[in-house]
Design a protein around this motif. Structure first.
Motif, short mmCIF file in Angstrom:
data_model
loop_
_atom_site.label_atom_id
_atom_site.label_comp_id
_atom_site.label_asym_id
_atom_site.label_seq_id
_atom_site.Cartn_x
_atom_site.Cartn_y
_atom_site.Cartn_z
N SER A 6 6.94 16.77 7.55
CA SER A 6 5.71 16.36 8.23
C SER A 6 4.56 16.17 7.25
CB SER A 6 5.31 17.41 9.28
OG SER A 6 6.26 17.45 10.32
N ASP A 7 4.38 17.12 6.36
CA ASP A 7 3.29 17.03 5.38
C ASP A 7 3.47 15.81 4.49
OD1 ASP A 7 2.33 19.40 6.47
OD2 ASP A 7 2.97 20.64 4.77
N LEU A 22 0.82 -1.21 0.00
CA LEU A 22 0.00 0.00 0.00
C LEU A 22 0.86 1.27 0.00
CD1 LEU A 22 -2.78 1.40 0.27
CD2 LEU A 22 -2.53 1.16 2.74
N ILE A 23 1.86 1.31 0.86
CA ILE A 23 2.70 2.52 0.96
C ILE A 23 3.50 2.72 -0.32
CG2 ILE A 23 4.53 3.68 2.25
CD1 ILE A 23 1.72 3.51 3.65
N GLU A 24 4.08 1.65 -0.85
CA GLU A 24 4.82 1.76 -2.12
C GLU A 24 3.89 2.24 -3.24
OE1 GLU A 24 8.14 1.19 -2.83
OE2 GLU A 24 8.78 0.33 -0.92
N SER A 25 2.63 1.79 -3.23
CA SER A 25 1.66 2.23 -4.24
C SER A 25 1.35 3.71 -4.09
CB SER A 25 0.37 1.42 -4.13
OG SER A 25 0.60 0.07 -4.46
N PHE A 55 1.31 8.28 4.72
CA PHE A 55 0.78 7.34 5.71
C PHE A 55 -0.61 7.68 6.22
CE2 PHE A 55 5.41 6.70 6.15
CZ PHE A 55 5.46 5.31 6.04
N GLY A 56 -1.18 8.82 5.81
CA GLY A 56 -2.47 9.22 6.34
C GLY A 56 -2.35 9.54 7.81
N ARG A 109 4.98 -2.27 7.05
CA ARG A 109 5.26 -2.64 8.45
C ARG A 109 5.27 -1.43 9.38
NH1 ARG A 109 10.34 -5.98 9.49
NH2 ARG A 109 9.41 -5.89 11.57
N VAL A 110 5.27 -0.21 8.82
CA VAL A 110 5.23 0.99 9.65
C VAL A 110 3.82 1.12 10.22
CG1 VAL A 110 5.38 3.51 9.69
CG2 VAL A 110 7.06 2.17 8.39
#
Length: 154
Positions: A116-117, A4-7, A123-124, A88-89
């Motif tokens: 931060s932004d 998901l994060i890589e996407s 990651f939402g 995994r984060v």
């Protein structure tokens, strides 16, 4: 299969670089007791070192924000090297941003918002974090910004 994060990174046009090797006697990350600690990352881009100089002198706030975002991208490259999978984060816990500041410059929080932004975009709500933004008179290699991070991991 891409996580998901890589996407999300691909969707916003971010390709993580090969993580930089340490420049001194330290390790780039430590995994301990469900936490991932990433050593301070500086703005190294595809062409090498970027944003050399002080914010409030050589650079304005927008350039400082771009430097902080580049540091955050390098943090994620180190996190992927440490974890193998950014999914995994579980949470971005804390960032510490250091801003090489010209005398009288006091907008360090606006600069560190670049990192931060970016973490909130990627990651939402899991990207919302505690943070410090510190003005300093100098940073390694003369860069404008350095950012370190702590992640909770699954």
């Amino acid at each position: 299969m891409t996580g998901l994060i890589e996407s999300r990174l691909a969707a916003i046009g971010i390709n993580l670089p090969t993580p930089a090797a340490p420049a001194a006697n330290y390790v780039p990350y430590v995994v301990s007791r469900g936490m991932l600690y990433i050593s301070g990352q500086i703005p190294v881009g595809q062409q090498g070192l970027e944003f050399v100089g002080a914010v409030g002198d050589a650079f304005g706030i927008d350039d400082g924000r771009a430097a902080a975002k580049l540091c955050a991208i390098n943090i994620l490259a180190q996190a992927r090297a440490a974890l193998g999978d950014l999914d995994r984060v579980a949470r971005v816990v804390k960032l510490v941003g250091f801003v090489q500041s010209a005398p009288g410059f006091t907008d360090q929080p606006k600069v560190v918002n670049g990192a931060s932004d970016f973490f909130v975009e990627v990651f939402g709500d899991k990207g919302r974090h505690a943070r410090s933004a510190v003005g300093v008179s100098g940073l390694p290699f003369g860069v404008a910004v350095e950012v370190e991070a702590i992640f909770e991991i699954d």
